[in-house]
Design a protein around this motif. Structure first.
Motif, PDB file in Angstrom:
ATOM      1  N   PRO A 138      43.198 -31.227  -8.585  1.00 25.78           N
ATOM      2  CA  PRO A 138      41.760 -31.502  -8.528  1.00 25.78           C
ATOM      3  C   PRO A 138      41.294 -32.343  -9.718  1.00 25.78           C
ATOM      4  O   PRO A 138      40.266 -33.005  -9.637  1.00 25.78           O
ATOM      5  CB  PRO A 138      41.139 -30.101  -8.581  1.00 25.78           C
ATOM      6  N   ALA A 139      42.069 -32.329 -10.815  1.00 25.70           N
ATOM      7  CA  ALA A 139      41.648 -33.080 -11.994  1.00 25.70           C
ATOM      8  C   ALA A 139      41.645 -34.583 -11.748  1.00 25.70           C
ATOM      9  O   ALA A 139      40.987 -35.325 -12.460  1.00 25.70           O
ATOM     10  CB  ALA A 139      42.558 -32.734 -13.177  1.00 25.70           C
ATOM     11  N   GLU A 140      42.398 -35.068 -10.737  1.00 23.85           N
ATOM     12  CA  GLU A 140      42.434 -36.516 -10.518  1.00 23.85           C
ATOM     13  C   GLU A 140      41.572 -36.970  -9.342  1.00 23.85           C
ATOM     14  O   GLU A 140      41.542 -38.151  -9.032  1.00 23.85           O
ATOM     15  CB  GLU A 140      43.879 -37.008 -10.347  1.00 23.85           C
TER      16      GLU A 140
ATOM     17  N   GLU B  52      38.980 -39.662 -10.270  1.00 24.24           N
ATOM     18  CA  GLU B  52      39.614 -40.935 -10.623  1.00 24.24           C
ATOM     19  C   GLU B  52      40.053 -41.691  -9.368  1.00 24.24           C
ATOM     20  O   GLU B  52      39.808 -42.893  -9.242  1.00 24.24           O
ATOM     21  CB  GLU B  52      40.816 -40.657 -11.526  1.00 24.24           C
ATOM     22  N   VAL B  53      40.694 -40.984  -8.436  1.00 23.80           N
ATOM     23  CA  VAL B  53      41.234 -41.660  -7.251  1.00 23.80           C
ATOM     24  C   VAL B  53      40.095 -42.150  -6.351  1.00 23.80           C
ATOM     25  O   VAL B  53      40.112 -43.286  -5.866  1.00 23.80           O
ATOM     26  CB  VAL B  53      42.183 -40.715  -6.481  1.00 23.80           C
TER      27      VAL B  53
ATOM     28  N   ARG C 154      37.107 -42.916  -7.272  1.00 23.33           N
ATOM     29  CA  ARG C 154      36.475 -44.047  -7.952  1.00 23.33           C
ATOM     30  C   ARG C 154      37.326 -45.304  -7.805  1.00 23.33           C
ATOM     31  O   ARG C 154      36.805 -46.403  -7.608  1.00 23.33           O
ATOM     32  CB  ARG C 154      36.267 -43.707  -9.440  1.00 23.33           C
ATOM     33  N   ALA C 155      38.655 -45.129  -7.899  1.00 22.88           N
ATOM     34  CA  ALA C 155      39.550 -46.295  -7.777  1.00 22.88           C
ATOM     35  C   ALA C 155      39.388 -46.943  -6.407  1.00 22.88           C
ATOM     36  O   ALA C 155      39.295 -48.167  -6.299  1.00 22.88           O
ATOM     37  CB  ALA C 155      40.994 -45.866  -7.997  1.00 22.88           C
ATOM     38  N   TYR C 156      39.318 -46.129  -5.344  1.00 25.85           N
ATOM     39  CA  TYR C 156      39.138 -46.685  -4.005  1.00 25.85           C
ATOM     40  C   TYR C 156      37.760 -47.323  -3.862  1.00 25.85           C
ATOM     41  O   TYR C 156      37.634 -48.440  -3.371  1.00 25.85           O
ATOM     42  CB  TYR C 156      39.321 -45.596  -2.945  1.00 25.85           C
TER      43      TYR C 156
END
Lengths: 359, 357
Positions: free
Chosen positions: A91-93, A96-97, A99-101
């Motif tokens: 869940p910590a990423e 980030e993922v 947002r990256a998409y």
């Protein structure tokens, strides 16, 4: 020999040893370079509709995650979209993922599981032009849409069948953990059963686990002792315990049947499963993507994938189709139609919450 | 290190790097993927821009560095703490509990309180193996690993019953208040204050181990427990307790940092095996605190780049893990070759022998 030349010797040895490998590799790289050019040229033909998928498990599971991957594959083929998938590990990423998409121009993101909902709300707020679909989510905002699978429609139909099939006028349900989406399927099953025969008794047993096979078997055996002769479940791997209990009761000469849930389980125990209440995840994904391309994506509300889109259904086990009376087969079709037309109202359990303001 | 030695070091590192690239390229080519595209996405996903470096690589490095420090503390003192994973979970449970309970007090009060309780919980989680080792002589490798499973299942219980979200629907806790969340130190990147905490820990531990009497005793115990005991200047049980508590509290602190910096709630599966990856972080850093910061960032870059490989190059997750392992193996191998080449000059080193695993 000094150390520099020692190091040099080692290097020369290493290089000699790998020279053949290296030349083979260079060939490979060169050929792959070519292949890559081809793929980019075909990409340029496709539209700039980008769809992303996040799963928290391997898409090779032939179940929940795998059907989501089938879903975006279906979108790629049908709508000529550019698709991408990432399996997240923690869940910590999530933030980030997502947002990256969102920042790489993926306008439609499927986050396949309720666990993504908090991160989806946070990132959705930063990227208002992006739509994030959270499968089985419970919270929504303007651009974060929970995708609710109306499995209760399929289990309503299963309830009708169970009620027609029972000889003891008693049917049973073995549940995993009593969370609202699971409870909803049982409410639907019960309503379906009572709709055709109000005298049928419906027994329930929650085992508190999704994959405790032994516990599920024990619960199913208890229900059979109490007279239930058609058993449905809503668990994951624990369903094998239910099927096993039914098998053993049949070996003792009792006329007992089981029903599958979530996915088409008719092949899991073809000799005891009458049929399965299912959700079709790929079709639901495609429906949503089509809505997106048509600019009709719901905003600030959940999307329900049910019988109407073909995403929820009851599938008869073809091996046991002979056990169904022709009238029952016709009744299943008319109930399906009734649900789609809204003539039959299936009870629902709501667990949605709007998230507004700062989050 | 002489001039000639550094040339050897450079040559070996470069050839290892080349070898890694070729091996990875070969594997990818065999699988039908373009090595160049994959390499590009790996680098762009970790060092592609300052935003990515701060927001992805450094953010991902934070738990690895702090747990890496926990492992380093233990291994340096001759304690094989394989339980950082469980201590991390203990810290995140305590952290989220305190974080939810404090409500909206000022951040300078509530955030340190969360950190303290997370560290304390991690320390308590390490205390049981410590007592079993001292009192009963049970090896800590087994007990710390077993405590990991206890912690993982305790999290599953905690998010379903005592700390489940107030609506009682999903198995996770409520989100902690805005005031208990760590501030972003570089706007727009997601790099939070946890990185500063990690750096402070690196510096603090470095000073503690190299410049204090206690630090010296711990290093001595790591060199040889028997020699330290017969010297009569140190009490081994006390040193063991200190090591376990310090190591556990660092891993627990990492849990507190993740809760307040990234997830803001407790979920199952928070750690994708960080407690074990951190062992690689610590060993690759040769149990040097400053170097842990570097290797932690290296691992953070690898993880960040791995995500980009899936997204940009379409490499399946299983392949990505394989490539990660390949890169790691090559780095370790080159590190060992380098050391073997340079070793003959050094005197025989006890620590190195013990760690040659």
């Amino acid at each position: 020999m000094n150390r520099a030349s020692e190091g040099g010797m080692i290097l020369i040895k290493v290089v000699n040893k790998f020279r053949i490998v290296v030349s083979a590799l260079l060939l490979c790289i060169a050929s792959c370079g070519d292949r890559n050019d081809e793929s980019t040229s075909s990409e340029s033909q496709s539209s700039d509709f980008r769809v992303a998928l996040l799963t928290s498990g391997p898409v090779s599971d032939a179940g929940w995650h795998g059907s989501a991957y089938e879903g975006i594959k279906l979108i790629e083929q049908t709508l000529d979209a550019k698709i991408s998938h990432q399996q997240t590990n923690t869940p910590a990423e999530f933030d980030e993922v997502l947002r990256a998409y969102a920042s790489s121009n993926y306008k439609l993101i499927f986050a396949h599981g309720f666990e993504y909902q908090d991160a989806a709300i946070r990132v959705g707020e930063q990227f208002p032009e992006v739509t994030i679909i959270v499968s089985s989510g419970g919270r929504f905002s303007d651009n974060v849409i929970p995708l609710i699978f109306e499995l209760e429609e399929g289990s309503y139909m299963a309830g009708v069948v169970a009620s027609r099939m029972t000889k003891t006028e008693t049917i049973g349900m073995v549940g995993g953990v009593a969370i609202p989406p699971a409870e909803a399927t049982f409410t639907g099953f019960e309503a379906g059963a009572l709709s055709v025969n109000p005298d049928v008794e419906v027994l329930v047993s929650w085992i508190g686990s999704w994959d405790d096979v032994a516990m599920a078997k024990e619960a199913a055996t208890t229900l059979i002792r109490r007279g239930a002769d058609v058993l449905i479940h809503n668990t994951d791997a624990a369903s094998f315990g239910v099927f096993q209990a039914v098998r053993e009761a049949r070996a003792l000469g009792e006329e007992v049947w089981a029903m599958g849930m979530n996915r088409n389980q008719n092949d899991v125990a073809p000799e005891v499963i009458l049929g399965s209440a299912i959700i079709r995840i790929p079709e639901a994904f495609l429906q949503l993507a089509i809505l997106w391309t048509e600019g009709k994506m719901p905003s600030g509300e959940a999307y329900y994938a049910g019988g109407q889109s073909g995403a929820a259904d009851y599938v008869v086990n073809p091996g046991l189709a002979g056990k169904y009376q022709p009238e029952l087969m016709a009744e299943i079709d008319s109930v399906r139609l009734g649900i789609i037309n809204g003539l039959i109202s299936v009870p629902r359990i709501g667990f949605l919450e709007r998230v507004g303001g700062s989050f | 290190m002489t001039n000639r030695d550094s040339w050897i070091a450079l040559a070996v590192s470069l050839s290892a790097l080349l070898l890694t690239a070729l091996l990875t390229a070969a594997a990818l080519a065999l699988g039908g993927y373009s090595p160049l595209v994959v390499l590009q996405s790996l680098l762009e996903g970790s060092f592609g821009s300052l935003d990515i470096f701060f927001g992805v690589t450094l953010v991902r490095a934070i738990p690895l560095v702090v747990i890496g420090l926990a492992v380093t503390v233990a291994f340096k003192s001759g304690v094989w703490n394989i339980g950082a994973e469980g201590q991390f979970y203990a810290g995140s449970m305590a952290g989220v509990w305190v974080g939810l309970s404090v409500g909206d007090y000022p951040s300078f009060f509530s955030v340190p309180l969360v950190f303290l309780s997370a560290a304390a919980a991690g320390a308590i989680w390490a205390l049981l193996p410590a007592l079993m080792k001292i009192r009963l002589g049970v090896g800590e490798v087994v007990t710390t690993i077993l405590m990991n499973f206890v912690a993982i299942h305790l999290v599953s219980y905690v998010v379903r019953w005592p700390l489940q979200e107030s609506r009682g629907v999903f198995p996770n806790t409520d989100l902690i208040d805005e005031s208990v969340r760590l501030p972003i130190i570089i706007p727009g990147t997601g790099l939070h204050l946890g990185f500063v905490v990690a750096v402070i820990c690196v510096v603090g531990l470095s000073i503690f181990f190299n410049n204090t009497g206690m630090g010296f005793q711990l290093r001595a115990m790591g060199g040889s427990k028997e020699a330290t005991r017969v010297s009569g200047r140190a009490r081994i049980p006390m040193l063991l307790i200190v090591t376990f508590l310090l190591s556990g509290s660092l891993a627990g602190l990492a849990g507190g940092i993740e809760i307040t910096g990234r997830t803001f709630a407790l979920y199952e599966g928070m750690s994708p095996g960080w407690g074990y990856t951190a062992i690689a972080v610590a060993l690759l850093a040769d149990l040097n605190f400053i170097a842990v910061l570097v290797t932690g960032i290296f691992f953070g870059a690898l993880e960040g780049g791995a995500g980009a490989m899936q997204r940009e190059a379409g490499i399946p997750a299983a392949w990505v893990s394989g490539i990660e392992a390949l890169v790691l193996l090559s780095v370790l191998a080159s590190d060992r070759i380098l050391r073997r080449l340079l070793r003959s000059k050094k005197k025989y080193d006890v620590k190195e022998r013990e760690l040659d695993v």
